[in-house]
Design a protein around this motif. Sequence first.
Motif, PDB file in Angstrom:
ATOM      1  N   ASN A   1      40.391   4.645 -40.489  1.00 57.48           N
ATOM      2  CA  ASN A   1      41.830   4.356 -40.561  1.00 57.48           C
ATOM      3  C   ASN A   1      42.581   5.094 -39.455  1.00 57.48           C
ATOM      4  O   ASN A   1      43.434   4.527 -38.778  1.00 57.48           O
ATOM      5  N   GLN A   2      42.235   6.371 -39.280  1.00 55.85           N
ATOM      6  CA  GLN A   2      42.922   7.152 -38.251  1.00 55.85           C
ATOM      7  C   GLN A   2      42.660   6.558 -36.868  1.00 55.85           C
ATOM      8  O   GLN A   2      43.561   6.442 -36.040  1.00 55.85           O
ATOM      9  N   SER A   3      41.390   6.153 -36.638  1.00 57.67           N
ATOM     10  CA  SER A   3      41.048   5.668 -35.299  1.00 57.67           C
ATOM     11  C   SER A   3      41.802   4.378 -34.990  1.00 57.67           C
ATOM     12  O   SER A   3      42.126   4.102 -33.841  1.00 57.67           O
ATOM     13  N   GLU A   4      42.133   3.608 -36.013  1.00 57.77           N
ATOM     14  CA  GLU A   4      42.934   2.403 -35.764  1.00 57.77           C
ATOM     15  C   GLU A   4      44.335   2.768 -35.284  1.00 57.77           C
ATOM     16  O   GLU A   4      44.886   2.109 -34.394  1.00 57.77           O
ATOM     17  N   PHE A   5      44.896   3.831 -35.849  1.00 59.35           N
ATOM     18  CA  PHE A   5      46.206   4.278 -35.368  1.00 59.35           C
ATOM     19  C   PHE A   5      46.107   4.905 -33.974  1.00 59.35           C
ATOM     20  O   PHE A   5      47.036   4.796 -33.178  1.00 59.35           O
ATOM     21  N   ASP A   6      44.952   5.539 -33.699  1.00 56.70           N
ATOM     22  CA  ASP A   6      44.769   6.108 -32.360  1.00 56.70           C
ATOM     23  C   ASP A   6      44.755   5.004 -31.303  1.00 56.70           C
ATOM     24  O   ASP A   6      45.324   5.145 -30.221  1.00 56.70           O
ATOM     25  N   VAL A   7      44.080   3.894 -31.634  1.00 57.75           N
ATOM     26  CA  VAL A   7      44.025   2.766 -30.694  1.00 57.75           C
ATOM     27  C   VAL A   7      45.442   2.243 -30.449  1.00 57.75           C
ATOM     28  O   VAL A   7      45.831   1.957 -29.320  1.00 57.75           O
ATOM     29  N   LEU A   8      46.231   2.154 -31.509  1.00 60.72           N
ATOM     30  CA  LEU A   8      47.608   1.688 -31.369  1.00 60.72           C
ATOM     31  C   LEU A   8      48.389   2.636 -30.464  1.00 60.72           C
ATOM     32  O   LEU A   8      49.123   2.212 -29.565  1.00 60.72           O
ATOM     33  N   ASP A   9      48.194   3.931 -30.695  1.00 59.83           N
ATOM     34  CA  ASP A   9      48.897   4.926 -29.893  1.00 59.83           C
ATOM     35  C   ASP A   9      48.558   4.752 -28.413  1.00 59.83           C
ATOM     36  O   ASP A   9      49.429   4.811 -27.543  1.00 59.83           O
ATOM     37  N   GLU A  10      47.291   4.477 -28.138  1.00 61.28           N
ATOM     38  CA  GLU A  10      46.873   4.269 -26.762  1.00 61.28           C
ATOM     39  C   GLU A  10      47.503   2.991 -26.208  1.00 61.28           C
ATOM     40  O   GLU A  10      47.874   2.922 -25.033  1.00 61.28           O
ATOM     41  N   ALA A  11      47.620   1.976 -27.083  1.00 66.02           N
ATOM     42  CA  ALA A  11      48.186   0.704 -26.639  1.00 66.02           C
ATOM     43  C   ALA A  11      49.654   0.851 -26.256  1.00 66.02           C
ATOM     44  O   ALA A  11      50.144   0.175 -25.359  1.00 66.02           O
ATOM     45  N   VAL A  12      50.373   1.751 -26.904  1.00 65.30           N
ATOM     46  CA  VAL A  12      51.798   1.957 -26.589  1.00 65.30           C
ATOM     47  C   VAL A  12      51.935   2.449 -25.151  1.00 65.30           C
ATOM     48  O   VAL A  12      52.859   2.077 -24.426  1.00 65.30           O
ATOM     49  N   GLY A  13      50.947   3.266 -24.727  1.00 68.04           N
ATOM     50  CA  GLY A  13      50.760   3.627 -23.329  1.00 68.04           C
ATOM     51  C   GLY A  13      51.996   3.909 -22.515  1.00 68.04           C
ATOM     52  O   GLY A  13      52.793   4.803 -22.823  1.00 68.04           O
ATOM     53  N   PHE A  14      52.189   3.125 -21.474  1.00 69.71           N
ATOM     54  CA  PHE A  14      53.232   3.425 -20.504  1.00 69.71           C
ATOM     55  C   PHE A  14      54.634   3.380 -21.097  1.00 69.71           C
ATOM     56  O   PHE A  14      55.557   4.020 -20.571  1.00 69.71           O
ATOM     57  N   ALA A  15      54.803   2.612 -22.188  1.00 66.20           N
ATOM     58  CA  ALA A  15      56.134   2.532 -22.803  1.00 66.20           C
ATOM     59  C   ALA A  15      56.658   3.928 -23.153  1.00 66.20           C
ATOM     60  O   ALA A  15      57.875   4.167 -23.178  1.00 66.20           O
ATOM     61  N   LYS A  16      55.720   4.866 -23.392  1.00 65.96           N
ATOM     62  CA  LYS A  16      56.145   6.244 -23.713  1.00 65.96           C
ATOM     63  C   LYS A  16      56.901   6.893 -22.554  1.00 65.96           C
ATOM     64  O   LYS A  16      57.795   7.721 -22.782  1.00 65.96           O
TER      65      LYS A  16
END
Lengths: 596, 596
Positions: free
Chosen positions: B268-283
């Motif tokens: 479950n956590q790793s799925e949120f980690d992937v999402l966090d990575e996907a947000v990427g440059f928007a940060k």
Amino acid sequence: MLVNRFFERVRQIFPCIYKPPFPHKMEVTAQNFKAVLPMVEKAIDEAQFVAIDGEFTGLNLVKPVSALDLPLERYDALRESSRQFLLVQFGLCTFHYDSKKDLYTNRAFNFYVWPRPYTRNAPDLRFMCQTSSIDFLVKQDFDFNKLFKHGISYLKPEAEEKMKKAIEDRQITRKSNDTPNAQHIPIPEAMETYINEIKTKIQTFIQGNSNTLFLEKSNAFQRRLIYQVAREEFTGIFLESVAVGRDRVIKITKMDANEHAQKDLDRNQSEFDVLDEAVGFAKVIQKLSQSRKPVVGHNMFLDLCYTLNQFVCTLPESYSEFKHLANKTFPILVDTKTMATQYPFRDEIFNSSLEELKNTLMTAPFHMPDVKAVSVDSGYELESEKYHEAGYDAFITGLCFIAMSNHLGTLSKELGPKPRLMPDSPLLKPFFNKIHLMRIADIPYMNLAGEDISPNRDHVFHVTFPSEWKTSDLVNLFSAFGNVQVSWLNESSAYVSLYDPTSAKEVLSALNCSSVYNIMTYGQFKSFEASASLTGITPTLAQSKLSFSDSVSELKELTKKRSISPDPEPYKRSKSVTDDDTPVQTSKNFAESSDW
Amino acid sequence: MLVNRFFERVRQIFPCIYKPPFPHKMEVTAQNFKAVLPMVEKAIDEAQFVAIDGEFTGLNLVKPVSALDLPLERYDALRESSRQFLLVQFGLCTFHYDSKKDLYTNRAFNFYVWPRPYTRNAPDLRFMCQTSSIDFLVKQDFDFNKLFKHGISYLKPEAEEKMKKAIEDRQITRKSNDTPNAQHIPIPEAMETYINEIKTKIQTFIQGNSNTLFLEKSNAFQRRLIYQVAREEFTGIFLESVAVGRDRVIKITKMDANEHAQKDLDRNQSEFDVLDEAVGFAKVIQKLSQSRKPVVGHNMFLDLCYTLNQFVCTLPESYSEFKHLANKTFPILVDTKTMATQYPFRDEIFNSSLEELKNTLMTAPFHMPDVKAVSVDSGYELESEKYHEAGYDAFITGLCFIAMSNHLGTLSKELGPKPRLMPDSPLLKPFFNKIHLMRIADIPYMNLAGEDISPNRDHVFHVTFPSEWKTSDLVNLFSAFGNVQVSWLNESSAYVSLYDPTSAKEVLSALNCSSVYNIMTYGQFKSFEASASLTGITPTLAQSKLSFSDSVSELKELTKKRSISPDPEPYKRSKSVTDDDTPVQTSKNFAESSDW
């Protein structure tokens, strides 16, 4: 193969001193196209048949496709795709039969093609990319920098004609502008000082010893005035507009009337030379068409549509005109996926993706021919293993075609023990011009040379319903009629097919009495759709054609809805027009697709 | 600079052992983004202001723009472009002021951004490219392979929210499917043998010594059945679907209930980690927005629109909502092209293209500050000379901003002999949030923080006429009123502006009596257009909005018509929204444009 990759790398680092140990395709870019073209033409002339394969910037716009599409509907979808995406690599592999040795050899070429703006006046094309297609190509080490820097230009014959006419008109105008009675543009007051300075410069130049004068950078209007001044007030000089770095300047050369005339001729010729270069890769397709040789592809509907649209003629609106165009351009097309999925092969071949097909054809009862490269620089061999390089896929396609042809010969008792079926054999005719249609169970191929199959769909129903419905609601609705297959059209309509057609006649009377949903037979819906399109009413089906800008979110909604959670691949269905039905990735099959 | 290129090359070949002799920007891809992000955030936090610049896959759809466009019309055109093209490189340069030394330093970053499909379920975006833009970038050695292979992902906050919700829903569903009373799918007859074999395999595995079992590749439906069998008939094992090469297979691990629960949590956590990575440059953009620092760009309308649309929020239909969005996201925007073309700078600066502006600001009465890189790995100096690298253009933009700010200080008598104007000085306020509009003579900028300029256009007339007409016909028609400027709208309509407005009132009475053409005042036409758009009637202006697929041929016709032969650059006009008005090429100015 690791060893192959090692040598590839060595080759990249020392391109001059290194010869590859394995046969290697010829890579063709704008840098060597002119030199290679005669070899390509010779290869086509000497071939028994030619195999092709393309790589594209995208495969499908967002329109969902259905397992109950008609060939016409698939064509409509693909016509739109081929008008927006680009074919960027064209693989061509020619197969040559030596009857004395009873052996085939091959030559292969990978063309990088790119709509380079060949002159400053060329159209500035806009085109579409699909992220997954770019991602697939880049993972196969497709070199986009090479494509964009050195891709070969192309022009369709129609565009070539237009450009030719434009050049001729321009040359006539230039000639008439160069006569003393050409139209005079009044010099605006603000420009007078500028023009007088130019005149003085030219005067000084004519009296001086130097043979060439570069004026300072100027804009188009200034240049027109300078040309006019030169024409009206000076003789013995020749003006031309040249690029110096980023700037456009006028170069003036001293020249007598004869030299001047020759220079005019040269310039006119060079304009036609530029046009000839711009036609570029289209010449290869013209040659291929003129050769009338059989053209073989694997699952080649996309390749065919993109090739025609980009190099021959914008795809026509009318499906029958498309068939005519395809037939006229390539009189014999053979799709190895159609062969592999039809009698007699379908009983022996369970996976018709290119790589798996090749594997199957390497084992009994089939026999894979040993086809050597003509030379190490031109052609592949089996061990080259460069899947998804367009030329290698074309090579493997050709091998599969030979293996399946020979197998047909084995089945025919009239041929000897070592049957070698040539591409023009009557035994192959049933497969000519039948292009595979992916995932349409009852219409496996499009028939370019005749009527398409028209299957009975009496067991299929068109249903519209509230957009909250899921597949399970439809399955429940039809539960009295046994198992069904649901083919979604959009979020509030779908086709439902009965597995057991015997009770089809009872469906309408049993179910057609609801204000929540609406049911028609497939036939009724098609008539409704046809009349709606005549009267301009948007039928339900047309709602499924999402616009580009809304694509992502709507597609997401749509596909989410269709998948029964926890389906781990909800996006699969939207890709079905291009996914293969096998687990191996081919050019047209980059998403894992064993699931469909 | 040749020496710079030599070192660049050495650097490419020996990346490990080589340190550049000149300060070098930091290149940011998916490979180092996570590590670099804290440095970027720190750089923004410590900056006095931030300069930005973007590179795009395309600039303008085919809509011709007019010198009489209103800001709203320009926004409409650019909104459409920014929805279809992509920003692919984002240059960010932070400027840090050390008050003790009275010196600025800079840090620079070049981000490659690319809508990588971050999971197999991610949207498969389609986007547009413009051939000339790609050609421009490739000539500047932009590395497309690097972009497509290693570009940084991004997700707008809205998409991030949706994805987060989808993950949460999936995790809830998975949990409920993992309970004994989860819905049971009947196993189809055809699958029974297969499932029985799997059961035997799992049974053997559980009894054996091995800790892990990989099942053979399977499709999604098979995997669902296998999960069901495992859940219903076995305990002490954990199943997960993993990729092995091209295939999707199930991996089974022996595991007790505690380990199983932990594994679930990890997944479950790793799925949120992937999402966090996907947000990427928007940060990065979120950080920039939250910092409320002044954001400086040169001719930044495209940069602003593409940045907002790609990383913040789909651009709204409404122009006033766009202004609100821009303002809310970046409260202080400064366009150095607006500064350079407005009082007091417009009297000293004759060419406002970035490179020429910099050259002008290096000579008296201006003074170019000496801004050093923070370190050789992060930041530029003037001699870096990497025009059209987004980070370098941002750096030069920042320098120009400082030089012009300080010049304002010099003009103000209240400051000392060595004026150093900080970005928050009241003297700079008149330039805040005024975004340059290219080639609109009477509306030089868009005012994001208030009402736009509403110029008098009483001397402008809208004319419709036969499509055979050329510019000269319009000039002839108006000849009684002196010199005119013709701004084409489409092949049968144009605006005609009088250079001398004094006789404007007589135009209608003198000319408005023809069946061949039709004349209205600008005001009349705008009212007509507004009422037509309310009633759904297509006004003439709307005809100029060509569709994509017809673009090339129609554009060609249109521009051919407009150019008085032998104009050597007939395509220029269609590009005018993006061409600069100066001969130097900038990112937004790749076509030779000295003619405008």
